[in-house]
Scaffold this motif. Structure first.
Motif, short mmCIF file in Angstrom:
data_model
loop_
_atom_site.label_atom_id
_atom_site.label_comp_id
_atom_site.label_asym_id
_atom_site.label_seq_id
_atom_site.Cartn_x
_atom_site.Cartn_y
_atom_site.Cartn_z
N LYS A 182 -38.62 72.67 40.59
CA LYS A 182 -39.48 71.55 40.21
C LYS A 182 -40.38 71.93 39.04
O LYS A 182 -40.53 71.17 38.06
N ASP A 183 -40.97 73.10 39.09
CA ASP A 183 -41.88 73.53 38.04
C ASP A 183 -41.13 73.92 36.77
O ASP A 183 -41.62 73.73 35.66
N PHE A 184 -39.92 74.45 36.93
CA PHE A 184 -39.17 74.94 35.77
C PHE A 184 -38.46 73.82 35.02
O PHE A 184 -38.50 73.76 33.80
N ILE A 185 -37.80 72.90 35.75
CA ILE A 185 -37.04 71.84 35.07
C ILE A 185 -37.79 70.51 35.06
O ILE A 185 -37.41 69.59 34.32
N GLY A 186 -38.85 70.39 35.86
CA GLY A 186 -39.62 69.16 35.91
C GLY A 186 -39.41 68.39 37.19
O GLY A 186 -38.28 68.29 37.70
N ASN A 187 -40.49 67.82 37.70
CA ASN A 187 -40.44 67.09 38.97
C ASN A 187 -39.52 65.87 38.89
O ASN A 187 -38.78 65.58 39.83
N ASP A 188 -39.54 65.15 37.78
CA ASP A 188 -38.74 63.94 37.66
C ASP A 188 -37.25 64.25 37.73
O ASP A 188 -36.48 63.50 38.34
N ASN B 171 -28.20 66.95 35.01
CA ASN B 171 -29.45 66.25 34.69
C ASN B 171 -30.44 67.10 33.89
O ASN B 171 -31.55 66.64 33.61
N THR B 172 -30.07 68.33 33.53
CA THR B 172 -30.97 69.18 32.77
C THR B 172 -30.20 70.02 31.77
O THR B 172 -29.02 70.34 32.01
N ASP B 173 -30.86 70.38 30.68
CA ASP B 173 -30.25 71.26 29.68
C ASP B 173 -30.54 72.73 29.97
O ASP B 173 -29.95 73.61 29.33
N LYS B 174 -31.41 72.99 30.91
CA LYS B 174 -31.79 74.37 31.20
C LYS B 174 -30.73 75.04 32.07
O LYS B 174 -30.12 74.40 32.94
N LYS B 175 -30.54 76.33 31.84
CA LYS B 175 -29.56 77.09 32.62
C LYS B 175 -30.08 77.33 34.03
O LYS B 175 -31.23 77.74 34.22
N LEU B 176 -29.21 77.09 35.01
CA LEU B 176 -29.59 77.28 36.41
C LEU B 176 -28.68 78.28 37.11
O LEU B 176 -28.65 78.35 38.34
N ASP B 177 -27.94 79.09 36.31
CA ASP B 177 -27.06 80.10 36.91
C ASP B 177 -27.84 81.07 37.77
O ASP B 177 -27.33 81.54 38.80
N TRP B 178 -29.06 81.40 37.38
CA TRP B 178 -29.88 82.35 38.13
C TRP B 178 -30.20 81.81 39.54
O TRP B 178 -30.26 82.58 40.50
N PHE B 179 -30.38 80.46 39.64
CA PHE B 179 -30.73 79.88 40.94
C PHE B 179 -29.52 79.82 41.86
O PHE B 179 -29.56 80.33 42.99
N PHE B 180 -28.43 79.20 41.37
CA PHE B 180 -27.24 79.07 42.21
C PHE B 180 -26.45 80.37 42.27
O PHE B 180 -25.48 80.46 43.01
N GLY B 181 -26.88 81.36 41.50
CA GLY B 181 -26.25 82.68 41.55
C GLY B 181 -27.03 83.62 42.45
O GLY B 181 -26.94 83.56 43.68
N ASP B 182 -27.87 84.46 41.84
CA ASP B 182 -28.57 85.50 42.59
C ASP B 182 -29.57 84.96 43.60
O ASP B 182 -29.71 85.49 44.70
#
Length: 938
Positions: A436-442, A472-483
């Motif tokens: 939420k804080d990294f990619i935005g609450n919306d 829904n986001t341009d930010k990379k989320l491999d770190w979340f769904f990965g490690d």
């Protein structure tokens, strides 16, 4: 009445309409005298797969209560519960299938091997894709007591869940799962039509639309619902469910505080529904059943278990939060069809995240201890300042620091209970707070709603949610769904250096990644505890330097708001001028949460007693915060009132955890002590040690294995007129391996001990076995065997003792260490031969000792003990000893009494001074008492 008939008719018409939904028509009658439910069930099963099926599997969880060999029976033992194991057959349950037919032809069926709560049906002809089959079942359910799992026969009726036959899901093969008391049956939605007769003076509630018809001596309930699952029936003598109506739903619940005004309660429930809908969307069903069993059994008792009369929280807070947890659980799990054995983390994470958001909106300032946080003397503690939402990262860190956490993708049935009920839920919820804080609450809220709407009442998975979120986001989320999700790697960043560039009016900030996960890190500028700026830094895989604008702040910080769970946040602070942040020493009474602004030293009173020092009072100083550091120290200066001397002890230790090894932890340290062992004679001990603790096969294993190696230096003071002998000053190299498997029914442990000194070498083993044959009665066996490889020592100071050892390693908490007569000589500590009786002359063996100690429960805390021993000393024939007596085991290892009856020397009871022969176990160890109380409360 007309409205009810019309509604029922419409549902019935839609129920029998042609569709691809499975359906269940159930007609049941309840025999309350025998706790039997007689069921006629018709299952319409649709093959929605692309494969032809030659067999169909039905989950039959009612049969999981059949005996101790079912997966449920074995699981309850692993969960340290023994009430089901020793239950009478009349209190257990089963499901007896009388017939299974299709088109009036009998079907062959059998229980799946080692899973007697799953039935495999052999079809008479293969079922092609898009075809359907009607299966009729006639069976009887014996309803078990509800005390085992929360479902079954209750004090005033029945609470039934997972009671009917339901097809397993075919998804890349059959998804079969036995009942493991985790409430996670993976079942598809279906259309339900249920007819049930119950006695007239009982009430029924369910999560279906229901229509009641009164008969002469009974009530008939007609229950109907479309695209439902997990049908719960609550049958009770009293109408204990309240109904709250909202714009879109009707909520039935037995989680209610009668002291709350109904109008206010309805307002709270409507507020909670609106809050949930704002984040994830509208529930597709009108009826939502929120039962207390669901929330009670799948969460540990926490601070909300404080008695109501203490009233630590704002009015209605305790009920409101408890109800919100139960409501979100039903709101999500009724609608999202995930395999909770594999993808539990997604639903758990959303529920925990919603709870954090709800508390943050309506109760942001409520602390964990409520109004107790304002008590003088406690309010200055960091623990008192802990907000409700702070507890999530606190509990995660508590587990992570000891490396007890597990990856979120660990199968639910492989999680430890603490991780399943607390830590994994908290880590998943904190992960969504992180996002939420990294990619935005919306963006996060949009993704929740999209996932909930698109997958409502459809089979889905966490991978589907991942695709939605990433789209829904341009930010990379491999770190979340990965490690973050797939491993137990810990986040730990450090502010290494700050360099000021005066010419550019900017700062170069160097951030170091101390562990092996690369995740976004938040950087703050702080002044007077107020945030002046905040930015996210990504791709810090080892060390990264970023440039920021100099500003009006007095320190820089990482993760200042503790948005994400971190292994260690004490290294997250630096001053802009790169000066060392002064950390003054802060003294705290008892314990507290660690504070990054101080070097904390905790102190607490220390009380001991022995015959020679008398009452011993002192203060223990240590750095052991509630969440332990790897390095710890403990220093305890004491004053002994009888000997009028300063005494005390100390220890220093460092825990080295190995993450990828069969070794779990290596602890290095030194310890020492000074007390009196005889009138006006003191002793000093000093011992460097290395303790290796081996990793368990899984965190669900309750056993331990460790190897201790140490050198014990002992210096005993002697009388000025005495000549020093070898037993006054010595050193012993000691190796000890301990294995323990404390199963709730059968407990087994053994220790192998080796000692090497200048004048002797000896080995011994201590083997213990405990077997319960009823819930409160047991048989206990201890075997001790010891032998000297060589022994040139003088006297019996280092010899094996039949009923008491010399304790030359100073391990035992003895009140009268040198006493051979009187009350203090009667203190008993199990060691060597383990005999409880006194003999006319002390019995020792300087060559070999074999002994067996047994005890059998006869009534509550009363036991009968029997002991046998063989002793062999140099140049002497072997001697045999035996004894029996009565043991009163009030509190094991804390308060016990031994009454000898018969020994080698005859009947002890009719001999002189019998009270002097009684042995006792009494401890003054606060740690031992605390650990016992803790086991009873958790």
């Amino acid at each position: 009445m007309i409205k009810k008939i019309l509604y029922t008719t419409l549902l019935s018409l839609s129920f029998f309409a042609v569709s691809q939904e499975n359906s269940h028509e159930i007609s049941a009658s309840l025999d309350m005298d025998k706790n039997l439910l007689h069921v006629e069930q018709k299952i319409m099963y649709h093959n929605t797969s692309k494969n032809s099926l030659t067999s169909i599997f039905l989950h039959n969880w009612s049969n999981s209560f059949k005996n101790n060999n079912t997966p449920l029976g074995k699981r309850l033992i692993k969960d340290y519960k023994k009430d089901f194991y020793f239950a009478d057959d009349k209190d257990r349950g089963y499901s007896k299938i009388h017939t299974l037919t299709s088109n009036n032809q009998e079907l062959d069926f059998q229980e799946v091997r080692n899973q007697n709560d799953i039935i495999e049906i052999q079809l008479n002809s293969s079922l092609q894709p898009k075809d359907s089959i009607a299966i009729s079942a006639n069976y009887t359910i014996k309803i078990p007591k509800a005390q085992f799992t929360g479902y079954g026969k209750t004090g005033d009726g029945y609470h039934l869940r997972f009671w009917y036959l339901t097809p397993a899901i075919y998804q890349n093969g059959w998804q079969l799962m036995s009942n493991l008391n985790m409430d996670d049956l993976y079942e598809n939605v279906a259309d339900f039509s249920i007819n049930l007769d119950i006695p007239k003076d009982y009430y029924l509630e369910s999560n279906l639309y229901q229509y009641e018809t009164e008969k002469a001596n009974s009530k008939n309930y007609y229950l109907i619902g479309k695209r439902k699952k997990d049908i719960i029936l609550s049958i009770s003598r009293r109408n204990k469910f309240r109904v709250f109506k909202t714009i879109s739903s009707q909520i039935k619940t037995d989680i209610f505080d009668k002291r709350i005004d109904l109008t206010l309660a309805n307002k709270i429930v409507n507020r909670q529904i609106s809050f949930i809908e704002d984040f994830i969307g509208t529930h597709p069903h009108v009826e939502i059943l929120v039962d207390g069993n669901t929330v009670n059994k799948n969460s540990l008792k926490d601070i909300y278990g404080i008695p109501n009369w203490l009233r630590p929280y704002p009015e209605n807070f305790k009920w409101e939060i408890r109800f919100f947890k139960a409501l979100t659980n039903k709101y999500i799990n009724d609608v999202l069809l995930l395999n909770d054995r594999k993808d539990y983390w997604l639903c758990d994470g959303i529920e925990t995240f919603l709870m954090m958001e709800y508390i943050n909106k309506y109760y942001p300032d409520v602390t964990v201890f409520g109004r107790f946080s304002k008590i003088w003397g406690f309010k200055s503690y960091n623990l008192a300042k802990l907000k409700q939402n702070d507890r999530y990262s606190f509990f995660y860190q508590f587990s992570a620091r000891r490396f007890f956490d597990q990856p979120l993708t660990t199968r639910a049935d492989s999680l430890s209970n603490f991780n399943r009920k607390v830590v994994s839920q908290y880590k998943a919820g904190l992960g969504f707070k992180y996002l939420k804080d990294f990619i935005g609450n919306d963006i996060l809220k949009k993704s929740f709603k999209q996932f909930y709407k698109n997958n409502a009442l459809e089979l889905t998975s966490s991978e589907t949610f991942r695709k939605i979120l990433e789209s829904n986001t341009d930010k990379k989320l491999d770190w979340f769904f990965g490690d973050y999700v797939n491993t137990s790697k810990k986040i730990d960043y450090k502010l290494k250096r700050v360099q000021q560039l005066k010419a550019e009016d900017s700062l170069l900030v160097t951030i170091k990644n101390k562990r092996n996960i690369t995740a976004p890190v938040s950087l703050y500028g702080i002044k007077n505890d107020s945030i002046r700026f905040k930015t996210w830094v990504t791709d810090v895989d080892s060390v990264k330097t970023v440039k920021i604008k100099a500003g009006d702040y007095d320190k820089l910080a990482l993760n200042y708001e503790q948005i994400y769970p971190e292994y260690n946040f004490l290294n997250n602070y630096k001053k802009p001028n790169n000066a060392f942040i002064s950390k003054p020493i802060q003294f705290r009474f008892l314990k507290d949460i660690e504070d990054p602004n101080y070097n904390q030293v905790f102190f607490n009173p220390n009380v001991k007693f022995n015959l020679y020092d008398g009452m011993i009072l002192g203060v223990n100083f240590n750095n052991r915060a509630i969440i332990r550091h790897n390095f710890d120290f403990s220093i305890t200066p004491n004053y002994a009132f009888r000997s009028e001397n300063l005494t005390g002890s100390f220890s220093l230790g460092y825990d080295h955890f190995l993450e990828e090894s069969k070794i779990y932890k290596i602890r290095y340290g030194i310890s020492g002590s000074n007390f009196h062992y005889a009138p006006e004679l003191s002793y000093n001990t000093f011992s460097p040690f290395v303790n290796i603790q081996f990793r368990r096969n899984s965190l669900r294993d309750v056993g331990t294995k460790f190897l201790l190696s140490r050198i014990v230096y002992v210096d005993r003071e002697i009388n000025p007129t005495d000549t020093e002998v070898e037993s006054d000053k010595y050193q012993i190299l000691n190796f000890r391996y301990i294995y323990s498997k404390p199963d709730v029914i059968k407990r087994f442990q053994y220790a192998i001990n080796g000692e090497f000194a200048d004048n002797f070498t000896k080995f011994s083993t201590d083997i213990r076995y405990l077997k319960f044959f009823t819930e409160k009665q047991s048989f206990n066996l201890r075997f001790f065997g010891g032998v000297f490889l060589y022994n040139n020592s003088e006297g019996d100071f280092f010899s094996f003792g039949l009923n008491r050892s010399s304790d030359y390693l100073f391990e035992q908490n003895l009140f009268g260490r040198s006493e051979r007569s009187g009350l203090f000589s009667q203190q008993f500590v199990v060691s060597d031969g383990g005999f409880k009786s006194f003999f006319k002359t002390p019995v020792f063996a300087n060559q070999m000792l074999l002994s067996a100690n047994t005890s059998v429960s006869v009534w509550r805390w009363a036991e009968i003990y029997n002991d046998l021993a063989m002793l062999k000393s140099k140049n002497q024939n072997a001697k045999f000893f035996y004894e029996n007596g009565i043991r009163l085991n009030f509190v094991p290892n804390i308060l016990e009494f031994y009454f000898p009856i018969y020994t080698n020397e005859g009947f002890e009871v009719n001999q002189r001074a019998y009270p002097q022969k009684i042995r006792f176990v009494i401890t003054t160890s606060l740690d031992r008492i605390y650990n016992f109380l803790r086991r009873g409360l958790l």
